[in-house]
Write a protein that holds these residues in place. Structure first.
Motif, PDB file in Angstrom:
ATOM      1  N   SER A   7       0.817  -1.217  -0.059  1.00 33.04           N
ATOM      2  CA  SER A   7      -0.068  -0.012  -0.069  1.00 33.04           C
ATOM      3  C   SER A   7       0.945   1.204  -0.245  1.00 33.04           C
ATOM      4  O   SER A   7       1.838   1.378   0.664  1.00 33.04           O
ATOM      5  CB  SER A   7      -0.981  -0.052   1.248  1.00 33.04           C
ATOM      6  N   LYS A   8       0.426   2.402  -0.573  1.00 33.25           N
ATOM      7  CA  LYS A   8       1.050   3.436  -0.777  1.00 33.25           C
ATOM      8  C   LYS A   8       0.927   4.340   0.400  1.00 33.25           C
ATOM      9  O   LYS A   8      -0.303   4.202   0.830  1.00 33.25           O
ATOM     10  CB  LYS A   8       0.857   4.306  -1.913  1.00 33.25           C
ATOM     11  N   PRO A   9       2.005   5.090   1.222  1.00 34.21           N
ATOM     12  CA  PRO A   9       1.616   5.729   2.068  1.00 34.21           C
ATOM     13  C   PRO A   9       0.511   6.930   1.798  1.00 34.21           C
ATOM     14  O   PRO A   9       0.860   7.627   0.894  1.00 34.21           O
ATOM     15  CB  PRO A   9       3.029   6.451   2.412  1.00 34.21           C
ATOM     16  N   ARG A  10      -0.389   7.099   2.782  1.00 36.65           N
ATOM     17  CA  ARG A  10      -1.351   8.191   2.503  1.00 36.65           C
ATOM     18  C   ARG A  10      -1.609   8.720   3.955  1.00 36.65           C
ATOM     19  O   ARG A  10      -1.066   8.191   4.813  1.00 36.65           O
ATOM     20  CB  ARG A  10      -2.781   7.583   1.724  1.00 36.65           C
ATOM     21  N   LYS A  11      -2.553   9.797   3.910  1.00 34.79           N
ATOM     22  CA  LYS A  11      -2.826  10.360   5.424  1.00 34.79           C
ATOM     23  C   LYS A  11      -3.679   9.319   6.014  1.00 34.79           C
ATOM     24  O   LYS A  11      -4.675   8.705   5.647  1.00 34.79           O
ATOM     25  CB  LYS A  11      -3.676  11.558   4.996  1.00 34.79           C
ATOM     26  N   GLY A  12      -3.287   9.027   7.427  1.00 30.60           N
ATOM     27  CA  GLY A  12      -3.926   8.292   8.125  1.00 30.60           C
ATOM     28  C   GLY A  12      -3.387   6.848   8.411  1.00 30.60           C
ATOM     29  O   GLY A  12      -2.426   6.543   7.314  1.00 30.60           O
ATOM     30  N   LYS A  13      -3.779   6.099   9.226  1.00 30.96           N
ATOM     31  CA  LYS A  13      -3.174   4.863   9.317  1.00 30.96           C
ATOM     32  C   LYS A  13      -3.775   3.773   8.278  1.00 30.96           C
ATOM     33  O   LYS A  13      -5.142   3.670   7.995  1.00 30.96           O
ATOM     34  CB  LYS A  13      -3.354   4.066  10.563  1.00 30.96           C
ATOM     35  N   HIS A  14      -2.956   2.929   7.511  1.00 30.48           N
ATOM     36  CA  HIS A  14      -3.546   2.104   6.510  1.00 30.48           C
ATOM     37  C   HIS A  14      -3.082   0.476   6.687  1.00 30.48           C
ATOM     38  O   HIS A  14      -2.027   0.406   7.513  1.00 30.48           O
ATOM     39  CB  HIS A  14      -3.298   2.273   5.109  1.00 30.48           C
ATOM     40  N   ILE A  15      -3.738  -0.252   6.297  1.00 27.58           N
ATOM     41  CA  ILE A  15      -3.262  -1.659   6.489  1.00 27.58           C
ATOM     42  C   ILE A  15      -3.442  -2.497   4.985  1.00 27.58           C
ATOM     43  O   ILE A  15      -4.048  -2.045   4.073  1.00 27.58           O
ATOM     44  CB  ILE A  15      -4.139  -2.602   7.385  1.00 27.58           C
ATOM     45  N   ASP A  16      -2.416  -3.386   4.963  1.00 30.34           N
ATOM     46  CA  ASP A  16      -2.486  -4.165   3.786  1.00 30.34           C
ATOM     47  C   ASP A  16      -3.526  -5.609   4.195  1.00 30.34           C
ATOM     48  O   ASP A  16      -2.922  -6.329   4.886  1.00 30.34           O
ATOM     49  CB  ASP A  16      -1.259  -4.587   3.594  1.00 30.34           C
ATOM     50  N   VAL A  17      -4.695  -5.717   3.623  1.00 29.78           N
ATOM     51  CA  VAL A  17      -5.399  -6.745   3.589  1.00 29.78           C
ATOM     52  C   VAL A  17      -4.959  -8.095   2.619  1.00 29.78           C
ATOM     53  O   VAL A  17      -5.019  -7.789   1.735  1.00 29.78           O
ATOM     54  CB  VAL A  17      -6.871  -6.484   3.362  1.00 29.78           C
ATOM     55  N   ILE A  18      -4.789  -9.145   3.314  1.00 25.92           N
ATOM     56  CA  ILE A  18      -4.331 -10.258   2.840  1.00 25.92           C
ATOM     57  C   ILE A  18      -5.439 -10.975   2.625  1.00 25.92           C
ATOM     58  O   ILE A  18      -5.616 -11.764   1.384  1.00 25.92           O
ATOM     59  CB  ILE A  18      -3.104 -11.233   3.679  1.00 25.92           C
ATOM     60  N   HIS A  19      -6.592 -11.065   3.257  1.00 23.13           N
ATOM     61  CA  HIS A  19      -7.488 -12.210   2.991  1.00 23.13           C
ATOM     62  C   HIS A  19      -8.762 -11.865   3.976  1.00 23.13           C
ATOM     63  O   HIS A  19      -8.370 -11.237   5.139  1.00 23.13           O
ATOM     64  CB  HIS A  19      -7.055 -13.493   3.573  1.00 23.13           C
ATOM     65  N   HIS A  20      -9.840 -11.962   3.479  1.00 17.31           N
ATOM     66  CA  HIS A  20     -11.058 -11.409   4.259  1.00 17.31           C
ATOM     67  C   HIS A  20     -12.242 -12.385   3.900  1.00 17.31           C
ATOM     68  O   HIS A  20     -12.381 -12.775   2.708  1.00 17.31           O
ATOM     69  CB  HIS A  20     -11.590  -9.973   3.590  1.00 17.31           C
ATOM     70  N   GLU A  21     -12.900 -12.993   4.879  1.00 17.75           N
ATOM     71  CA  GLU A  21     -13.568 -14.421   4.682  1.00 17.75           C
ATOM     72  C   GLU A  21     -14.846 -13.988   5.769  1.00 17.75           C
ATOM     73  O   GLU A  21     -14.787 -13.360   6.774  1.00 17.75           O
ATOM     74  CB  GLU A  21     -12.873 -15.590   4.915  1.00 17.75           C
ATOM     75  N   MET A  22     -16.146 -14.404   5.196  1.00 17.43           N
ATOM     76  CA  MET A  22     -17.145 -14.511   6.259  1.00 17.43           C
ATOM     77  C   MET A  22     -17.884 -15.759   6.286  1.00 17.43           C
ATOM     78  O   MET A  22     -17.875 -16.779   5.257  1.00 17.43           O
ATOM     79  CB  MET A  22     -18.408 -13.479   5.633  1.00 17.43           C
ATOM     80  N   TYR A  23     -18.111 -16.204   7.418  1.00 16.64           N
ATOM     81  CA  TYR A  23     -18.752 -17.471   7.816  1.00 16.64           C
ATOM     82  C   TYR A  23     -20.225 -17.144   8.329  1.00 16.64           C
ATOM     83  O   TYR A  23     -20.718 -16.227   8.121  1.00 16.64           O
ATOM     84  CB  TYR A  23     -18.113 -18.138   8.700  1.00 16.64           C
ATOM     85  N   ASP A  24     -20.904 -17.943   9.062  1.00 15.50           N
ATOM     86  CA  ASP A  24     -22.156 -17.747   9.654  1.00 15.50           C
ATOM     87  C   ASP A  24     -21.989 -17.127  10.719  1.00 15.50           C
ATOM     88  O   ASP A  24     -20.977 -17.330  11.783  1.00 15.50           O
ATOM     89  CB  ASP A  24     -22.800 -19.332   9.676  1.00 15.50           C
ATOM     90  N   ARG A  25     -23.012 -16.456  11.349  1.00 11.16           N
ATOM     91  CA  ARG A  25     -23.158 -15.970  12.669  1.00 11.16           C
ATOM     92  C   ARG A  25     -23.246 -17.039  13.678  1.00 11.16           C
ATOM     93  O   ARG A  25     -23.880 -18.136  13.276  1.00 11.16           O
ATOM     94  CB  ARG A  25     -24.466 -14.991  12.723  1.00 11.16           C
TER      95      ARG A  25
END
Length: 271
Positions: A7-25
């Motif tokens: 990720s390129k430096p920008r204003k504010g804190k940022h993170i590099d998302v590697i993986h995002h998943e959803m399961y059941d509640r």
């Protein structure tokens, strides 16, 4: 899954998302106190365990008929083969909660001991010996490591029906987010029953790792800026704040409708 674009430096804190998943509640009425105690017993080995699965090229978990029978008499609660295989695949391949202790002995959630073989890209469960929390003899790892996967399998270590029914099925999070901060790698899990979410965070810096379990409405846990950003990404405020921001929930729903491609994220202004 383990690659993220820088990720390129920008204003504010940022993170590099590697993986995002959803399961059941979680099911309504889930005992959140027991769940929190369960999560606190888990080790910080998640990333190492998942790396071991990747090293062996494992993409799924399969159950023999014999293993399913042993699960339903020694581990519990009662489950069908497809349900159990699907859950264990997520636990091993995505959450890193299956530790391969040796070439044929594994343990799930630091509690459930089983014997396995590897067939191609599948980890095949041969038999289950039970839960260490209920059978103290299973703490003798020197003995376990001598098992060949079949001997002593007729030992009388079955549970009574009421004991089986009272066991907690290894829980899956509602949301999973893997991301990088400036120096650390993180795995954030959200266990949400719509009322009192519980968070489990594994942070890894080189060879060191630590795990934390916290709730949104309790401020004892002090998250890093990266974790505050990650919580915002998932639609939650940091510990000490009650409830969720409607704006964040709406943004999170928008994100959830997208694919799981790698993405960079900036926190909402004012967080």
């Amino acid at each position: 899954m383990e690659q993220a674009q820088a990720s390129k430096p920008r204003k504010g804190k940022h993170i590099d998302v590697i993986h995002h998943e959803m399961y059941d509640r979680l099911e309504p009425g889930t005992d959140m106190v027991s769940l929190e105690a369960y999560l606190r017993r888990l080790s910080e080995r998640s990333m190492k365990n998942r790396a071991a699965f990747q090293e062996f090229g494992l993409r799924g978990v399969r159950m023999t008929r014999h293993a399913l029978e042993r699960w339903n008499t020694r581990v519990g609660p009662q489950a069908g083969a497809s349900e159990l295989e699907a859950r264990l695949t997520i636990l091993g391949c995505e959450l890193g909660r299956i530790h391969l202790l040796s070439k044929n002995v594994g343990i799930i959630d630091d509690d459930i001991v089983f014997i396995y073989e590897i067939e191609g890209t599948q980890l095949v469960c041969i038999t289950f010996y039970g839960r260490k929390s209920l059978r103290p003899a299973l703490f003798d790892m020197r003995h376990l490591l001598r098992f060949n996967g079949r001997e002593d399998d007729e030992a009388d270590i079955q549970l009574e029906p009421e004991e089986l029914a009272g066991q907690l099925f290894p829980p899956l999070p509602y949301k999973l987010l893997m991301y990088r901060g400036t120096r650390s790698r993180y795995q954030l899990e959200v266990y949400d029953n719509t009322e009192t979410p519980i968070f489990r965070l594994v942070e890894s810096v080189q060879e060191d790792a630590r795990a934390s379990v916290f709730r949104q409405d309790k401020g004892a846990f002090k998250p890093s800026k990266s974790t505050i950003t990650a919580l915002s990404y998932l639609g939650y405020k940091s510990p000490g704040h009650r409830g969720r921001s409607r704006e964040l929930e709406r943004d999170a729903q928008h994100d959830n409708n997208q694919s799981n491609d790698e993405r960079n994220f900036e926190p909402t202004a004012g967080l």
